[in-house]
Scaffold this motif. Structure first.
Motif, PDB file in Angstrom:
ATOM      1  N   ILE A   1       0.840  -1.194   0.000  1.00  0.00           N
ATOM      2  CA  ILE A   1       0.000   0.000   0.000  1.00  0.00           C
ATOM      3  C   ILE A   1       0.878   1.248   0.000  1.00  0.00           C
ATOM      4  O   ILE A   1       0.627   2.209  -0.729  1.00  0.00           O
ATOM      5  CB  ILE A   1      -0.952   0.004   1.228  1.00  0.00           C
ATOM      6  N   THR A   2       1.940   1.205   0.799  1.00  0.00           N
ATOM      7  CA  THR A   2       2.855   2.351   0.842  1.00  0.00           C
ATOM      8  C   THR A   2       3.427   2.628  -0.542  1.00  0.00           C
ATOM      9  O   THR A   2       3.370   3.754  -1.045  1.00  0.00           O
ATOM     10  CB  THR A   2       4.022   2.071   1.807  1.00  0.00           C
ATOM     11  N   LEU A   3       3.938   1.555  -1.173  1.00  0.00           N
ATOM     12  CA  LEU A   3       4.537   1.733  -2.497  1.00  0.00           C
ATOM     13  C   LEU A   3       3.497   2.220  -3.487  1.00  0.00           C
ATOM     14  O   LEU A   3       3.762   3.089  -4.312  1.00  0.00           O
ATOM     15  CB  LEU A   3       5.131   0.412  -2.988  1.00  0.00           C
ATOM     16  N   ARG A   4       2.312   1.663  -3.373  1.00  0.00           N
ATOM     17  CA  ARG A   4       1.247   2.027  -4.299  1.00  0.00           C
ATOM     18  C   ARG A   4       0.903   3.507  -4.183  1.00  0.00           C
ATOM     19  O   ARG A   4       0.596   4.162  -5.170  1.00  0.00           O
ATOM     20  CB  ARG A   4       0.021   1.166  -4.003  1.00  0.00           C
ATOM     21  N   PHE A   5       0.977   4.037  -2.953  1.00  0.00           N
ATOM     22  CA  PHE A   5       0.492   5.396  -2.769  1.00  0.00           C
ATOM     23  C   PHE A   5       1.574   6.456  -2.890  1.00  0.00           C
ATOM     24  O   PHE A   5       1.275   7.640  -2.858  1.00  0.00           O
ATOM     25  CB  PHE A   5      -0.260   5.532  -1.443  1.00  0.00           C
ATOM     26  N   ILE A   6       2.812   6.031  -3.026  1.00  0.00           N
ATOM     27  CA  ILE A   6       3.855   7.054  -3.196  1.00  0.00           C
ATOM     28  C   ILE A   6       3.618   7.886  -4.459  1.00  0.00           C
ATOM     29  O   ILE A   6       3.572   9.108  -4.393  1.00  0.00           O
ATOM     30  CB  ILE A   6       5.265   6.434  -3.156  1.00  0.00           C
ATOM     31  N   PRO A   7       3.393   7.254  -5.613  1.00  0.00           N
ATOM     32  CA  PRO A   7       3.124   8.112  -6.789  1.00  0.00           C
ATOM     33  C   PRO A   7       1.851   8.934  -6.637  1.00  0.00           C
ATOM     34  O   PRO A   7       1.806  10.085  -7.060  1.00  0.00           O
ATOM     35  CB  PRO A   7       2.990   7.120  -7.946  1.00  0.00           C
ATOM     36  N   THR A   8       0.833   8.344  -6.021  1.00  0.00           N
ATOM     37  CA  THR A   8      -0.425   9.069  -5.850  1.00  0.00           C
ATOM     38  C   THR A   8      -0.210  10.319  -4.999  1.00  0.00           C
ATOM     39  O   THR A   8      -0.674  11.406  -5.347  1.00  0.00           O
ATOM     40  CB  THR A   8      -1.466   8.170  -5.162  1.00  0.00           C
ATOM     41  N   LEU A   9       0.522  10.130  -3.899  1.00  0.00           N
ATOM     42  CA  LEU A   9       0.748  11.281  -3.026  1.00  0.00           C
ATOM     43  C   LEU A   9       1.694  12.290  -3.674  1.00  0.00           C
ATOM     44  O   LEU A   9       1.555  13.493  -3.459  1.00  0.00           O
ATOM     45  CB  LEU A   9       1.295  10.824  -1.673  1.00  0.00           C
ATOM     46  N   THR A  10       2.626  11.785  -4.472  1.00  0.00           N
ATOM     47  CA  THR A  10       3.511  12.709  -5.183  1.00  0.00           C
ATOM     48  C   THR A  10       2.693  13.590  -6.109  1.00  0.00           C
ATOM     49  O   THR A  10       2.859  14.812  -6.159  1.00  0.00           O
ATOM     50  CB  THR A  10       4.531  11.926  -6.034  1.00  0.00           C
ATOM     51  N   GLU A  11       1.779  12.938  -6.816  1.00  0.00           N
ATOM     52  CA  GLU A  11       0.929  13.672  -7.748  1.00  0.00           C
ATOM     53  C   GLU A  11       0.075  14.692  -6.990  1.00  0.00           C
ATOM     54  O   GLU A  11      -0.072  15.827  -7.409  1.00  0.00           O
ATOM     55  CB  GLU A  11       0.017  12.668  -8.447  1.00  0.00           C
ATOM     56  N   GLU A  12      -0.445  14.228  -5.863  1.00  0.00           N
ATOM     57  CA  GLU A  12      -1.274  15.093  -5.024  1.00  0.00           C
ATOM     58  C   GLU A  12      -0.474  16.311  -4.544  1.00  0.00           C
ATOM     59  O   GLU A  12      -0.956  17.441  -4.606  1.00  0.00           O
ATOM     60  CB  GLU A  12      -1.725  14.274  -3.816  1.00  0.00           C
TER      61      GLU A  12
ATOM     62  N   ILE B   1      -5.069  11.276   5.089  1.00  0.00           N
ATOM     63  CA  ILE B   1      -5.868  10.599   6.122  1.00  0.00           C
ATOM     64  C   ILE B   1      -7.223  10.196   5.546  1.00  0.00           C
ATOM     65  O   ILE B   1      -7.693   9.075   5.750  1.00  0.00           O
ATOM     66  CB  ILE B   1      -6.019  11.519   7.351  1.00  0.00           C
ATOM     67  N   ASN B   2      -7.831  11.106   4.784  1.00  0.00           N
ATOM     68  CA  ASN B   2      -9.109  10.761   4.156  1.00  0.00           C
ATOM     69  C   ASN B   2      -8.973   9.542   3.259  1.00  0.00           C
ATOM     70  O   ASN B   2      -9.825   8.650   3.250  1.00  0.00           O
ATOM     71  CB  ASN B   2      -9.627  11.935   3.317  1.00  0.00           C
ATOM     72  N   ARG B   3      -7.895   9.538   2.495  1.00  0.00           N
ATOM     73  CA  ARG B   3      -7.646   8.430   1.588  1.00  0.00           C
ATOM     74  C   ARG B   3      -7.524   7.118   2.356  1.00  0.00           C
ATOM     75  O   ARG B   3      -8.057   6.089   1.952  1.00  0.00           O
ATOM     76  CB  ARG B   3      -6.328   8.666   0.871  1.00  0.00           C
ATOM     77  N   ALA B   4      -6.789   7.154   3.480  1.00  0.00           N
ATOM     78  CA  ALA B   4      -6.584   5.948   4.282  1.00  0.00           C
ATOM     79  C   ALA B   4      -7.927   5.421   4.778  1.00  0.00           C
ATOM     80  O   ALA B   4      -8.195   4.218   4.726  1.00  0.00           O
ATOM     81  CB  ALA B   4      -5.656   6.247   5.450  1.00  0.00           C
ATOM     82  N   VAL B   5      -8.777   6.338   5.244  1.00  0.00           N
ATOM     83  CA  VAL B   5     -10.085   5.924   5.744  1.00  0.00           C
ATOM     84  C   VAL B   5     -10.899   5.300   4.616  1.00  0.00           C
ATOM     85  O   VAL B   5     -11.470   4.217   4.757  1.00  0.00           O
ATOM     86  CB  VAL B   5     -10.841   7.132   6.350  1.00  0.00           C
ATOM     87  N   GLU B   6     -10.896   5.972   3.458  1.00  0.00           N
ATOM     88  CA  GLU B   6     -11.657   5.452   2.321  1.00  0.00           C
ATOM     89  C   GLU B   6     -11.132   4.085   1.893  1.00  0.00           C
ATOM     90  O   GLU B   6     -11.914   3.159   1.620  1.00  0.00           O
ATOM     91  CB  GLU B   6     -11.554   6.409   1.133  1.00  0.00           C
ATOM     92  N   LEU B   7      -9.815   3.964   1.857  1.00  0.00           N
ATOM     93  CA  LEU B   7      -9.216   2.701   1.422  1.00  0.00           C
ATOM     94  C   LEU B   7      -9.592   1.572   2.369  1.00  0.00           C
ATOM     95  O   LEU B   7      -9.976   0.484   1.930  1.00  0.00           O
ATOM     96  CB  LEU B   7      -7.695   2.846   1.345  1.00  0.00           C
ATOM     97  N   SER B   8      -9.515   1.849   3.680  1.00  0.00           N
ATOM     98  CA  SER B   8      -9.827   0.770   4.618  1.00  0.00           C
ATOM     99  C   SER B   8     -11.302   0.406   4.524  1.00  0.00           C
ATOM    100  O   SER B   8     -11.676  -0.766   4.621  1.00  0.00           O
ATOM    101  CB  SER B   8      -9.424   1.148   6.038  1.00  0.00           C
ATOM    102  N   ASN B   9     -12.162   1.397   4.316  1.00  0.00           N
ATOM    103  CA  ASN B   9     -13.579   1.087   4.121  1.00  0.00           C
ATOM    104  C   ASN B   9     -13.776   0.211   2.895  1.00  0.00           C
ATOM    105  O   ASN B   9     -14.512  -0.775   2.931  1.00  0.00           O
ATOM    106  CB  ASN B   9     -14.392   2.372   3.953  1.00  0.00           C
ATOM    107  N   ALA B  10     -13.109   0.608   1.808  1.00  0.00           N
ATOM    108  CA  ALA B  10     -13.268  -0.143   0.562  1.00  0.00           C
ATOM    109  C   ALA B  10     -12.770  -1.573   0.743  1.00  0.00           C
ATOM    110  O   ALA B  10     -13.388  -2.528   0.241  1.00  0.00           O
ATOM    111  CB  ALA B  10     -12.495   0.536  -0.564  1.00  0.00           C
ATOM    112  N   MET B  11     -11.679  -1.743   1.491  1.00  0.00           N
ATOM    113  CA  MET B  11     -11.151  -3.093   1.700  1.00  0.00           C
ATOM    114  C   MET B  11     -12.110  -3.921   2.534  1.00  0.00           C
ATOM    115  O   MET B  11     -12.339  -5.097   2.267  1.00  0.00           O
ATOM    116  CB  MET B  11      -9.775  -3.018   2.372  1.00  0.00           C
ATOM    117  N   GLU B  12     -12.687  -3.306   3.547  1.00  0.00           N
ATOM    118  CA  GLU B  12     -13.631  -4.042   4.387  1.00  0.00           C
ATOM    119  C   GLU B  12     -14.890  -4.399   3.618  1.00  0.00           C
ATOM    120  O   GLU B  12     -15.456  -5.466   3.804  1.00  0.00           O
ATOM    121  CB  GLU B  12     -13.985  -3.225   5.631  1.00  0.00           C
ATOM    122  N   CYS B  13     -15.311  -3.487   2.747  1.00  0.00           N
ATOM    123  CA  CYS B  13     -16.509  -3.762   1.948  1.00  0.00           C
ATOM    124  C   CYS B  13     -16.293  -4.978   1.063  1.00  0.00           C
ATOM    125  O   CYS B  13     -17.240  -5.663   0.690  1.00  0.00           O
ATOM    126  CB  CYS B  13     -16.839  -2.569   1.051  1.00  0.00           C
ATOM    127  N   ARG B  14     -15.037  -5.224   0.706  1.00  0.00           N
ATOM    128  CA  ARG B  14     -14.764  -6.394  -0.126  1.00  0.00           C
ATOM    129  C   ARG B  14     -14.307  -7.557   0.745  1.00  0.00           C
ATOM    130  O   ARG B  14     -13.613  -8.454   0.280  1.00  0.00           O
ATOM    131  CB  ARG B  14     -13.706  -6.061  -1.150  1.00  0.00           C
TER     132      ARG B  14
END
Lengths: 316, 274
Positions: free
Chosen positions: B164-175, B214-227
């Motif tokens: 997850i960390t590796l996955r979000f490095i580019p996302t956060l860089t872009e952000e 932080i918002n992203r983390a919350v959303e991601l964990s929700n999405a993971m739990e939903c699945r």
């Protein structure tokens, strides 16, 4: 003269790597001053990239961006010969003239972001201050204005975007999505830019929120006579609020002109996968069935008027 | 920064790209051991040659590999100088009585150190970062660490955190880039002023960035739990790692290479490290 002119502009991402990608391909377009221009295109059509070229955040890989005829990315050497003849620099030695011109260019570039106000996509993510009013004041403060002037501009921008006085002292993080969006918009409007550029200003908002945003933009445009550029893929909004329309597809401009001119080419728009406004489409279908309706109907209100006239009911 | 993912993965179609990532992790470790086993001139020649051969096989342009060496030039240069001036030996090069004493051993040491670091960087780069996607890498690490599960180490959780960390490095860089642009558009200035002013200028970036992370983390964990994600127990994989003859062959080659280096250490041409 056109307010903004893009002269054969291309933009390439990550040039020279396997990720190279052309975001703009030889784009030439003119944007009239004092009206609202809409840029329509799909995701990846180069719209958002183009916006960043307009205030100097990004530099085109080739081509020129002209604001009031001035190349915003110009280099001392490009303009040296021409500017040297200006009375401002005529008395100077070549070296000091060059220095003065370079300083002037640098200063102009630094001020560019205040002249061309850019509202990014989902601008609510840029809010950071403790209160709404302080966040709106961030831009004017960076301009180095006096406190009194800043206060005035905050109130003015808040009025344009319909932010009530009660919200001004709240934390921006306590607001609803639509309110945050309007605060972010106010933050740019408070700089009183000559050109206001907005990227998908209403994305993800409910219909009421959309109306609020667009009305705010139109208010600002009407009252200040500034130039507004809206990037969107919503035909409905474009038809309703824009005077001119530019259609982009695959990093190129495929059509530009007044709203009427552009929407007259329905087939072409359909080919790029863009829809004309639903109400316009409905009117066209009715016309095809023989009803004598005018061609340039883009909003429900206009359609109501036309239909009432057709039925002999007169104006509402 | 645009379009370049973390780890500088360079897409190409080569034998090394297709190796099993687990083997690539092991090969990297073995190769690092090889670089440290190396002691003689012939050994270092072989090591350098092997690094160049690796670059050739991986089909990654030389300039891309060299680019990754560039940030380390400072460190390499520093160790080079330290080695030259501070090594003591028997063969003094500078004339007797000079304030600076440079020994032949010092120069050899410095050159060997340089070659070792070069081989180290290209080796790990070619085996891992350039030819393995971050996702493959975390899969490989999870798979290799599986034995630790017996000791109740939550291997899967660590691997998931890492991916997850590796996955979000580019996302956060872009952000970060987006937020910076947005604040620049409002006249923020990050490049001039005193140190204090510059630190303060970062606030308009950091606050929105943290909020959105932080918002992203919350959303991601929700999405993971939903699945119905509930940890690693009983989880199967979409891409199952499988090794074949090629992987074993590459392992054999690197092991033989290490043995070869050990043998070459005995060849007494030039200077041999103690």
């Amino acid at each position: 003269m056109d307010k903004l002119y893009l002269d054969h502009v291309s933009y390439v991402y990550s040039a020279g790597t396997p990720f190279e990608q052309k975001a703009l391909d030889d784009v030439t377009l003119a944007i009239r001053g004092g009206c609202i221009t809409g840029i329509i295109g799909h995701t990846g059509s180069g719209k958002s990239t183009m916006m960043q070229l307009l205030n100097g955040l990004a530099k085109p890989s080739s081509g020129k961006v002209l604001l009031d005829g001035y190349d915003i990315n110009c280099d001392v050497n490009d303009v040296l010969e021409e500017w040297k003849k200006l009375p401002e620099y005529s008395g100077m030695s070549p070296r000091s003239a060059k220095k003065a011109i370079a300083a002037k260019i640098k200063k102009t570039r630094a001020k560019l972001c205040f002249r061309v106000g850019l509202v990014m996509q989902y601008p609510e993510y840029q809010l950071f201050e403790e209160t709404v009013s302080r966040d709106i004041a961030f831009g004017p403060r960076n301009m180095g204005l006096a406190e009194e002037e800043i206060r005035q501009r905050v109130l003015e921008a808040a009025a344009f975007t319909d932010i009530g006085e009660d919200l001004l002292e709240k934390s921006p993080f306590d607001l609803s999505g639509g309110q945050k969006r309007r605060v972010a918009l106010a933050g740019v409007i408070a700089m009183r830019p000559e050109v206001l550029v907005l990227d998908e200003p209403a994305a993800g908002l409910d219909p009421l929120g959309r109306t609020f945003i667009f009305e705010g933009i139109r208010n600002y445009q009407r009252k200040t006579g500034s130039t507004v550029l809206i990037v969107s893929h919503s035909m409905e909004d474009m038809a309703r609020y824009c005077d001119d329309v530019i259609v982009m597809s695959g990093a190129r401009v495929i059509r530009q002109g007044s709203r009427e001119e552009v929407f007259a080419h329905v087939d072409e728009l359909a080919e790029t996968g863009l829809d004309i406004p639903q109400i316009t489409h409905l009117m066209q279908l009715l016309r095809a069935r023989g009803l004598p309706l005018p061609e340039n109907i883009y909003t429900v209100d206009e359609a109501v008027e036309a239909l009432r006239a057709l039925l002999g009911l007169g104006a509402k | 920064m645009k379009g370049i993912s973390f780890g500088q993965y360079y897409p190409a179609d080569s034998v090394i790209h297709r190796l099993d990532p687990r083997f690539k992790v092991i090969l990297t470790i073995l190769y690092i051991v090889c670089t440290f086993l190396c002691k003689s001139l012939v050994g270092f020649a072989a090591l350098t040659l092997s690094a160049l051969v690796l670059i050739f096989i991986s089909r990654i342009p030389l300039r891309i590999v060299l680019r990754s060496v560039r940030p380390l030039l400072m460190i390499i240069g520093f160790t080079f100088i330290i080695n030259i001036f501070w090594s003591r030996g028997e063969q003094l090069i500078t004339p007797e009585g000079w304030p600076i004493r440079i020994y032949a051993e010092g120069i050899w040491n410095a050159v060997y150190m340089f070659l070792r670091i070069f081989a180290l960087i290209t080796g790990t780069g070619i085996f891992l970062t350039y030819t393995t996607t971050p996702m493959d890498l975390t899969d490989a690490i999870e798979s290799l660490l599986t034995p630790l599960k017996k000791l109740h180490v939550p291997v899967h959780v660590f691997a998931m955190m890492m991916s997850i960390t590796l996955r979000f490095i580019p996302t956060l860089t872009e952000e970060t880039e987006k937020i910076m642009n947005a604040q620049k558009a409002r006249g923020a200035n990050f490049t001039s002023g005193s140190l204090m002013q510059r630190a303060k200028a970062l606030i308009p970036i950091l606050i929105p960035l943290f909020v959105s992370a932080i918002n992203r983390a919350v959303e991601l964990s929700n999405a993971m739990e939903c699945r119905c994600y509930h940890g690693g127990d009983g989880r199967t994989r979409l891409n199952v790692l499988r090794c074949n003859g090629r992987d074993w062959a590459s392992l054999a080659i690197v092991v033989l290479f290490g043995a070869g280096i050990l043998l070459l250490n005995g060849v007494g041409i030039g200077y041999t490290l103690g």
